[in-house]
Design a protein around this motif. Structure first.
Motif, short mmCIF file in Angstrom:
data_model
loop_
_atom_site.label_atom_id
_atom_site.label_comp_id
_atom_site.label_asym_id
_atom_site.label_seq_id
_atom_site.Cartn_x
_atom_site.Cartn_y
_atom_site.Cartn_z
N ALA A 116 3.38 -5.81 1.29
CA ALA A 116 3.03 -6.25 -0.36
C ALA A 116 3.82 -5.99 -1.37
N LEU A 136 -4.38 -8.32 -3.88
CA LEU A 136 -2.67 -7.86 -3.82
C LEU A 136 -2.67 -8.78 -5.62
N THR A 145 6.15 -8.59 -2.72
CA THR A 145 5.67 -10.00 -3.36
C THR A 145 6.42 -10.29 -4.40
#
Length: 330
Positions: A209, A230, A212
Motif C-alpha cells: 500500500a 486504501l 500506491t
C-alpha cells in the motif's frame, strides 16, 4: 450526444447544476440533461445555456435508505429517472450521480444492466501520483467480498479505463498485498496471483500500500474492502499533510516569509491533492458508463466527471472491456 446528471442526492445540488453549466458551455456539441427538482434547477441556472435540458422529478433517494428498496419503489426519483434515460436513449453516453453509492450501483445493475460476462461491476477510484500521473484503485468499495475471477475482471476493466485516460498502451497492473513476494497474502491473493500472471495484462506482481502513489503502478487490483480502506487512508494522509503544512507555515514569521517564495509550489500541491480535480469514480462493467461523484463534489468535480465520460466514450472503453471479458472467458 447526451450526458445525464442526477442533480439530487448529494450535499449541494446547486453545485451540481453549476458544474453542469460549465461542462455544457465547454462542450456545445453535448446535451447535458439534468434530473431533479425542476424549480430548484431553473433557479440555479442564471445564464442562458441552450444545450441544457431539464427533466423534473418528484423524489430523492437518500443515503440512509435501502438501495434495492429505494430503486424499486422510488420510480420518479432523480436517480432512477436518470438511469432509465441512460438505458433507453441511444444518444445517452453516460450518467453522473452524487447520490448513495449503493443505490447508484444497484440502479445501474438493475436498470442499465451489466456487460455480458461481467460477474460484478467494480467501483474504480483514482489518486494522483508523485510523478504527476494517476493511479486507479479497483475495486474501491463496490464488492466487499470478492473471488479470484472477479479480481481478474477488475484488472481487465481498470486497464481498459487507464488506456483511455492516459494513452498508455500497456498499463501496469499490480495486486495489493502485504508484501511484494509471490508467496505473500491470504487465500484470495494466492488464487488471484497466477490468474493475473498468466493473463495478457501487463501484470507486474504484488505491491504494498505504501507504494500506491509512487507512480510505479497504473492499476491497483484488490477487493472492495481493502480498496476502500486504501483509498480513504490515502485521502486522510493527504489531508493531514496539508493541515500540518498550514500549521507549520502559520507557526512562525520566517515560515510565512518562506511561504511567499513557495506559494506556487504549495498551490500546485493543493491542486494535485484535491479530489475535485479528478472527477468521480466510474462503475465499470455496466453496459453504459456511470460515474459516482463524491457527495460533496463542487462544480469543478462535476465538470471533470463529464470530461471523464467523454474520455470513456472517445477511448472506446466499453467495447474494450467487452473484448477483454470475452477473451478471459475462453
Amino acid at each position: 450526444m447526451k450526458i445525464i446528471i442526477d442533480v439530487m442526492g448529494g450535499d449541494s445540488p446547486s453545485e451540481v447544476v453549476n458544474g453542469a453549466i460549465a461542462a455544457a458551455q465547454e462542450h456545445p456539441e453535448l446535451t447535458v440533461v439534468l434530473t431533479g427538482d425542476e424549480k430548484m434547477i431553473r433557479e440555479s441556472i442564471t445564464v442562458e445555456v441552450p444545450n441544457i435540458a431539464i427533466v423534473g422529478t418528484s423524489q430523492v433517494i437518500s443515503n440512509d435508505e435501502s438501495p434495492t428498496m429505494a430503486i424499486k419503489t422510488k420510480k420518479d426519483s432523480s436517480m432512477v429517472v436518470a438511469l432509465r434515460m441512460l438505458s433507453e436513449d441511444e444518444d445517452a453516453i453516460g450518467m453522473i450521480s452524487t447520490g448513495s453509492t449503493g443505490a447508484v450501483l444497484t440502479g445501474a445493475s438493475l436498470i442499465v444492466g451489466r456487460i455480458p460476462g461481467v460477474y460484478r461491476p467494480t467501483l474504480m477510484s483514482q489518486l494522483p501520483t508523485m510523478n504527476g500521473g494517476i493511479v486507479c484503485i479497483t475495486d474501491s468499495g463496490a464488492n466487499m467480498d470478492s473471488r479470484p475471477e472477479w479480481l481478474y475482471q477488475f484488472a481487465v476493466m481498470g486497464s481498459a479505463y487507464m488506456r483511455a485516460v492516459t494513452g498508455k498502451d500497456k498499463p501496469t497492473v499490480a495486486l495489493l498485498n502485504v508484501g511484494t513476494e509471490d508467496h505473500k497474502g491470504n487465500a484470495l491473493i494466492h488464487e488471484t496471483f497466477p490468474i493475473l500472471k498468466n493473463s495478457s495484462l501487463n501484470f507486474v506482481g504484488n505491491m504494498e500500500a505504501r507504494d500506491t502513489l509512487t507512480g510505479k503502478y497504473d492499476v491497483v487490483v484488490c477487493d472492495g474492502y481493502d480498496g476502500n480502506i486504501l483509498l480513504k487512508g490515502s485521502e486522510g494522509a493527504a489531508k493531514m499533510v496539508m493541515k500540518s503544512l498550514k500549521a507549520a507555515i502559520m507557526g512562525s514569521f520566517s515560515a510565512k516569509i518562506g511561504y511567499l517564495f513557495m506559494k506556487k509550489a504549495f498551490n500546485k500541491l493543493r491542486h494535485d491533492m484535491d479530489y475535485n480535480n479528478y472527477g468521480g469514480a466510474p462503475f465499470l462493467g455496466i453496459k453504459k458508463p456511470v460515474v459516482k461523484s463524491h457527495g460533496s463534489s463542487n462544480a469543478a468535480a462535476i465538470k471533470q466527471s463529464v470530461n471523464q465520460l467523454l474520455k470513456i466514450k472517445e477511448g472506446n472503453v466499453i467495447d474494450t472491456i467487452k473484448k477483454g471479458i470475452a477473451e478471459g472467458a475462453k
